[in-house]
Motif scaffolding. Sequence first.
Motif, PDB file in Angstrom:
ATOM      1  N   LYS A   1       0.844  -1.208   0.000  1.00  9.81           N
ATOM      2  CA  LYS A   1       0.000   0.000   0.000  1.00  9.81           C
ATOM      3  C   LYS A   1       0.876   1.255   0.000  1.00  9.81           C
ATOM      4  O   LYS A   1       0.611   2.212  -0.731  1.00  9.81           O
ATOM      5  N   ASP A   2       1.923   1.233   0.826  1.00 12.92           N
ATOM      6  CA  ASP A   2       2.829   2.391   0.906  1.00 12.92           C
ATOM      7  C   ASP A   2       3.572   2.617  -0.400  1.00 12.92           C
ATOM      8  O   ASP A   2       3.820   3.763  -0.802  1.00 12.92           O
ATOM      9  N   LEU A   3       3.945   1.514  -1.075  1.00 14.20           N
ATOM     10  CA  LEU A   3       4.662   1.631  -2.348  1.00 14.20           C
ATOM     11  C   LEU A   3       3.793   2.263  -3.440  1.00 14.20           C
ATOM     12  O   LEU A   3       4.302   2.941  -4.331  1.00 14.20           O
ATOM     13  N   LYS A   4       2.484   2.029  -3.365  1.00 15.24           N
ATOM     14  CA  LYS A   4       1.577   2.628  -4.343  1.00 15.24           C
ATOM     15  C   LYS A   4       1.491   4.146  -4.167  1.00 15.24           C
ATOM     16  O   LYS A   4       1.302   4.886  -5.115  1.00 15.24           O
ATOM     17  N   LYS A   5       1.669   4.580  -2.891  1.00 18.21           N
ATOM     18  CA  LYS A   5       1.626   6.020  -2.607  1.00 18.21           C
ATOM     19  C   LYS A   5       2.939   6.689  -3.000  1.00 18.21           C
ATOM     20  O   LYS A   5       2.961   7.735  -3.634  1.00 18.21           O
ATOM     21  N   LYS A   6       4.051   6.057  -2.606  1.00 17.88           N
ATOM     22  CA  LYS A   6       5.364   6.641  -2.898  1.00 17.88           C
ATOM     23  C   LYS A   6       6.439   5.554  -2.829  1.00 17.88           C
ATOM     24  O   LYS A   6       6.583   4.879  -1.815  1.00 17.88           O
ATOM     25  N   ARG A   7       7.179   5.408  -3.901  1.00 20.15           N
ATOM     26  CA  ARG A   7       8.230   4.395  -3.948  1.00 20.15           C
ATOM     27  C   ARG A   7       9.530   4.980  -3.401  1.00 20.15           C
ATOM     28  O   ARG A   7       9.983   6.029  -3.859  1.00 20.15           O
ATOM     29  N   THR A   8      10.099   4.291  -2.420  1.00 18.22           N
ATOM     30  CA  THR A   8      11.406   4.699  -1.879  1.00 18.22           C
ATOM     31  C   THR A   8      12.335   3.489  -1.903  1.00 18.22           C
ATOM     32  O   THR A   8      11.881   2.335  -1.932  1.00 18.22           O
ATOM     33  N   ASP A   9      13.630   3.754  -1.878  1.00 13.28           N
ATOM     34  CA  ASP A   9      14.618   2.662  -1.903  1.00 13.28           C
ATOM     35  C   ASP A   9      14.441   1.730  -0.711  1.00 13.28           C
ATOM     36  O   ASP A   9      14.529   0.504  -0.845  1.00 13.28           O
ATOM     37  N   GLU A  10      14.201   2.315   0.467  1.00 14.06           N
ATOM     38  CA  GLU A  10      14.075   1.498   1.677  1.00 14.06           C
ATOM     39  C   GLU A  10      12.850   0.589   1.613  1.00 14.06           C
ATOM     40  O   GLU A  10      12.917  -0.595   1.968  1.00 14.06           O
ATOM     41  N   LEU A  11      11.727   1.136   1.136  1.00 18.20           N
ATOM     42  CA  LEU A  11      10.526   0.301   1.001  1.00 18.20           C
ATOM     43  C   LEU A  11      10.731  -0.797  -0.028  1.00 18.20           C
ATOM     44  O   LEU A  11      10.279  -1.931   0.160  1.00 18.20           O
ATOM     45  N   GLU A  12      11.426  -0.475  -1.116  1.00 25.43           N
ATOM     46  CA  GLU A  12      11.713  -1.473  -2.149  1.00 25.43           C
ATOM     47  C   GLU A  12      12.542  -2.618  -1.579  1.00 25.43           C
ATOM     48  O   GLU A  12      12.291  -3.791  -1.843  1.00 25.43           O
ATOM     49  N   ARG A  13      13.562  -2.251  -0.794  1.00 20.21           N
ATOM     50  CA  ARG A  13      14.438  -3.274  -0.187  1.00 20.21           C
ATOM     51  C   ARG A  13      13.660  -4.132   0.799  1.00 20.21           C
ATOM     52  O   ARG A  13      13.818  -5.362   0.819  1.00 20.21           O
ATOM     53  N   GLU A  14      12.828  -3.487   1.624  1.00 16.05           N
ATOM     54  CA  GLU A  14      12.054  -4.243   2.602  1.00 16.05           C
ATOM     55  C   GLU A  14      11.074  -5.178   1.905  1.00 16.05           C
ATOM     56  O   GLU A  14      10.907  -6.339   2.304  1.00 16.05           O
ATOM     57  N   ASN A  15      10.430  -4.691   0.847  1.00 13.02           N
ATOM     58  CA  ASN A  15       9.466  -5.501   0.110  1.00 13.02           C
ATOM     59  C   ASN A  15      10.140  -6.742  -0.484  1.00 13.02           C
ATOM     60  O   ASN A  15       9.623  -7.863  -0.365  1.00 13.02           O
ATOM     61  N   ALA A  16      11.308  -6.538  -1.074  1.00 12.73           N
ATOM     62  CA  ALA A  16      12.046  -7.662  -1.684  1.00 12.73           C
ATOM     63  C   ALA A  16      12.442  -8.691  -0.629  1.00 12.73           C
ATOM     64  O   ALA A  16      12.333  -9.905  -0.839  1.00 12.73           O
ATOM     65  N   LEU A  17      12.891  -8.208   0.539  1.00 12.11           N
ATOM     66  CA  LEU A  17      13.314  -9.106   1.609  1.00 12.11           C
ATOM     67  C   LEU A  17      12.125  -9.865   2.199  1.00 12.11           C
ATOM     68  O   LEU A  17      12.217 -11.069   2.484  1.00 12.11           O
ATOM     69  N   LEU A  18      11.004  -9.179   2.356  1.00 17.81           N
ATOM     70  CA  LEU A  18       9.803  -9.841   2.885  1.00 17.81           C
ATOM     71  C   LEU A  18       9.293 -10.901   1.917  1.00 17.81           C
ATOM     72  O   LEU A  18       8.840 -11.970   2.346  1.00 17.81           O
ATOM     73  N   LEU A  19       9.388 -10.631   0.621  1.00 15.34           N
ATOM     74  CA  LEU A  19       8.968 -11.629  -0.371  1.00 15.34           C
ATOM     75  C   LEU A  19       9.876 -12.861  -0.322  1.00 15.34           C
ATOM     76  O   LEU A  19       9.398 -14.000  -0.420  1.00 15.34           O
ATOM     77  N   ARG A  20      11.179 -12.637  -0.144  1.00 18.88           N
ATOM     78  CA  ARG A  20      12.115 -13.768   0.017  1.00 18.88           C
ATOM     79  C   ARG A  20      11.799 -14.551   1.278  1.00 18.88           C
ATOM     80  O   ARG A  20      11.850 -15.788   1.301  1.00 18.88           O
ATOM     81  N   SER A  21      11.478 -13.831   2.346  1.00 21.02           N
ATOM     82  CA  SER A  21      11.146 -14.472   3.632  1.00 21.02           C
ATOM     83  C   SER A  21       9.872 -15.296   3.499  1.00 21.02           C
ATOM     84  O   SER A  21       9.789 -16.425   3.999  1.00 21.02           O
ATOM     85  N   LYS A  22       8.895 -14.742   2.815  1.00 20.19           N
ATOM     86  CA  LYS A  22       7.616 -15.443   2.598  1.00 20.19           C
ATOM     87  C   LYS A  22       7.836 -16.736   1.828  1.00 20.19           C
ATOM     88  O   LYS A  22       7.309 -17.795   2.186  1.00 20.19           O
ATOM     89  N   GLU A  23       8.658 -16.642   0.774  1.00 24.27           N
ATOM     90  CA  GLU A  23       8.953 -17.831  -0.037  1.00 24.27           C
ATOM     91  C   GLU A  23       9.642 -18.907   0.802  1.00 24.27           C
ATOM     92  O   GLU A  23       9.311 -20.091   0.720  1.00 24.27           O
ATOM     93  N   SER A  24      10.597 -18.491   1.630  1.00 25.01           N
ATOM     94  CA  SER A  24      11.320 -19.436   2.488  1.00 25.01           C
ATOM     95  C   SER A  24      10.359 -20.138   3.449  1.00 25.01           C
ATOM     96  O   SER A  24      10.396 -21.365   3.599  1.00 25.01           O
ATOM     97  N   LEU A  25       9.491 -19.377   4.083  1.00 20.26           N
ATOM     98  CA  LEU A  25       8.554 -19.937   5.062  1.00 20.26           C
ATOM     99  C   LEU A  25       7.533 -20.850   4.403  1.00 20.26           C
ATOM    100  O   LEU A  25       7.159 -21.889   4.959  1.00 20.26           O
ATOM    101  N   GLU A  26       7.077 -20.466   3.211  1.00 23.58           N
ATOM    102  CA  GLU A  26       6.107 -21.311   2.496  1.00 23.58           C
ATOM    103  C   GLU A  26       6.736 -22.631   2.065  1.00 23.58           C
ATOM    104  O   GLU A  26       6.040 -23.636   1.895  1.00 23.58           O
ATOM    105  N   GLN A  27       8.061 -22.635   1.918  1.00 24.78           N
ATOM    106  CA  GLN A  27       8.778 -23.878   1.606  1.00 24.78           C
ATOM    107  C   GLN A  27       9.186 -24.630   2.879  1.00 24.78           C
ATOM    108  O   GLN A  27       9.949 -25.587   2.823  1.00 24.78           O
ATOM    109  N   GLU A  28       8.663 -24.145   4.021  1.00 24.21           N
ATOM    110  CA  GLU A  28       8.935 -24.737   5.341  1.00 24.21           C
ATOM    111  C   GLU A  28      10.424 -24.713   5.670  1.00 24.21           C
ATOM    112  O   GLU A  28      10.985 -25.668   6.227  1.00 24.21           O
ATOM    113  N   ARG A  29      11.053 -23.593   5.312  1.00 19.34           N
ATOM    114  CA  ARG A  29      12.454 -23.381   5.654  1.00 19.34           C
ATOM    115  C   ARG A  29      12.526 -22.200   6.615  1.00 19.34           C
ATOM    116  O   ARG A  29      12.133 -21.081   6.265  1.00 19.34           O
ATOM    117  N   PRO A  30      12.978 -22.417   7.871  1.00 17.11           N
ATOM    118  CA  PRO A  30      12.998 -21.333   8.858  1.00 17.11           C
ATOM    119  C   PRO A  30      13.905 -20.182   8.437  1.00 17.11           C
ATOM    120  O   PRO A  30      14.868 -20.375   7.681  1.00 17.11           O
TER     121      PRO A  30
END
Length: 361
Positions: free
Chosen positions: A141-170
């Motif tokens: 939601k925040d990225l739709k309002k304004k894209r910043t480098d920090e939000l981009e980095r956090e979004n990418a890291l959270l997506l990697r984290s989500k993928e890891s957890l969905e693969q049952e990898r802590p």
Amino acid sequence: MKTGIIGLPQVGKTSLFKILTKAKLEDRGYSNPREAHIGVARVPDERLDKLSALYSPKKTTYATVDYVDVAAIGQEALKETAFLTSLRNVDALIHVLRAFEDDSIPHVGPVDPLRDIKNVEFDLMVSDLTQVEKRLERVEKDLKKKRTDELERENALLLRSKESLEQERPLRELEMTPEERKLIKGFMFLSQKPILYALNIGESTVLGQDLDAAASRFMLNEIAGRPNAGATAICGKVEAELAEMDDAEAADFLSSYGLHESGLVRLIRKSYELLGLISFFTAGEDECRAWTVAVGSKAPQAAGAIHSDLEHHFIRAETIRWDQLLDAGSEANARARGTLRLEGKEYTVHDGDVMHIRHSG
């Protein structure tokens, strides 16, 4: 260092906490059965004992570890705010696993530590995944309002984290840069915390051999060899008896089992290794003391562990290995031998260093 003790019901988790911290839980009233117990354990250190014998100081101060004993873990418990808060505020986890047979203590199904690890790990990952998904919604939601480098980095890291957890990898197994770790540090994800698996085995006449072989016997070597994980074994029944003895009795009792140290000493040492911690010492007639710092700490950081002013005004550190000091018999002899040396700001502190900080404050 704060370490959380977790586990399923009837594994010996709270008994271990009481032995470690010498807490008398029965003396306190706990209105909430899920309320965490918090205690402090002294870190036994034979090196400090020997330095203390050399200096005969007025005071000997050991390093300490804070332990937090939470209620039996599970999906329902992990939905409770107080339970989650207690668990998120620790630096590492000790997962106590039942590896003993005892008909008087109920247990669902056969004793199977590997199964219990997978079940608890799954619960921790589900809790983290829920948190990741909620944060991703907000970030998107925040990225739709304004894209910043920090939000981009956090979004990418959270997506990697989500993928890891969905693969049952802590998340402790997910590779991250120091900057990425800093970025999600505030979430205090449970499956990201270093974990030590502690097998609670039964008493036997060859306990020393059984403790050494426990991880292999229960097939924990592979899972304990993964990033930020480890394994050790204790015998809760024997440790409870040791806790009631003086040092001389305890030494005789241990030797009767073919042991030279208690399981608790090994457990604390493994906890230090897992978190990348070492001890250095200060020694003198007033006090001999152990201090805890991270592996790779420079001399000024070690000075800062003693007092922040010492780091700020650091000049040099007079340094010697603890065993070299004992061998010399005194600082004067060590200085004459050239084993007591001056180190500057770039010196990396080693486990077992004895240090005197020179400062301008």
